[in-house]
Write an enzyme that holds these catalytic residues in place. Structure first.
Site, PDB file in Angstrom:
ATOM      1  CG  ASP A   1      -5.913   0.630   2.700  1.00 12.89           C
ATOM      2  OD1 ASP A   1      -5.720   1.797   2.301  1.00 12.89           O
ATOM      3  OD2 ASP A   1      -6.237   0.355   3.869  1.00 12.89           O
TER       4      ASP A   1
ATOM      5  CD  GLU B   1      -3.332   3.607  -1.443  1.00 11.09           C
ATOM      6  OE1 GLU B   1      -3.516   4.831  -1.519  1.00 11.09           O
ATOM      7  OE2 GLU B   1      -3.142   3.017  -0.358  1.00 11.09           O
TER       8      GLU B   1
ATOM      9  CD  GLU C   1      -2.642  -0.923   2.686  1.00 10.33           C
ATOM     10  OE1 GLU C   1      -2.714   0.157   3.320  1.00 10.33           O
ATOM     11  OE2 GLU C   1      -3.046  -2.001   3.132  1.00 10.33           O
TER      12      GLU C   1
ATOM     13  CG  ASP D   1      -0.357   6.816  -1.118  1.00 11.85           C
ATOM     14  OD1 ASP D   1      -1.438   7.228  -1.584  1.00 11.85           O
ATOM     15  OD2 ASP D   1       0.386   7.520  -0.410  1.00 11.85           O
TER      16      ASP D   1
END
Length: 184
Positions: free
Chosen positions: A90, A93, A17, A21
């Site tokens: 999440d 990502e 994640e 991101d």
């Protein structure tokens, strides 16, 4: 799900994640930079925040039917059904990071630009729903300092917390709101 299987062979997706991101933010910034040549930095920053947020990521995840493929505990599955979009965001990502690690930067760029950004643009750039940013701009335009946000209550178990937050401008409470997280 890790609590259910309790196996050293299964790992959390949190590290993925983190990487996903950053990759998503960078590619989105690059896309906006090249496709909005006459837009200033402040507006580009707003546009990126409209696109890259939990809500738009969850919309993308649902459009890709990612929710059909997640391994979840019973309580997490219930939370997802009640509209907790955080897990979907999440997971998406994490997939972005996995594509980058397995196939490289060009492949993840194509995935984001071809698959995710069209959904994000369609869903997210319709309105400026970043109310915190709108309030900040309005307050500063009137010569006041930035608003302060004060958590006045936290209720419920950790997996289903309800926050109550006040917003203060100068010495005046301008409003109170509740949400599943402080940002809401």
């Amino acid at each position: 799900y890790l609590q259910v299987v309790n196996s050293p062979d299964h790992h959390s997706n949190e590290r993925l994640e983190f990487l996903g991101d950053s990759i998503l933010g960078m590619i989105t910034a690059e896309y906006l930079f090249y496709n909005n040549k006459n837009v200033l930095e402040g507006e580009l920053t707003k546009m990126r925040s409209w696109l890259v947020n939990k809500k738009s990521l969850a919309i993308c995840a649902r459009a890709l039917h990612l929710d059909d493929h997640l391994l979840l505990s019973f309580s997490a599955k219930q939370s997802l059904q009640r509209g907790n979009d955080s897990m979907l965001a999440d997971a998406l990502e994490s997939i972005i990071a996995a594509i980058y690690l397995d196939l490289g930067f060009d492949a993840v760029r194509r995935f984001i630009i071809d698959k995710l950004l069209p959904i994000m643009v369609q869903e997210s750039l319709v309105h400026d729903t970043n109310y915190k940013s709108l309030l900040l701009e309005s307050v500063q335009a009137r010569g006041f300092a930035a608003p302060r946000y004060v958590v006045i209550a936290e209720e419920g178990p950790d997996h289903e917390k309800q926050f109550t937050v006040e917003v203060w401008v100068e010495e005046r409470c301008m409003g109170t709101g509740k949400g599943r997280n402080k940002k809401d």
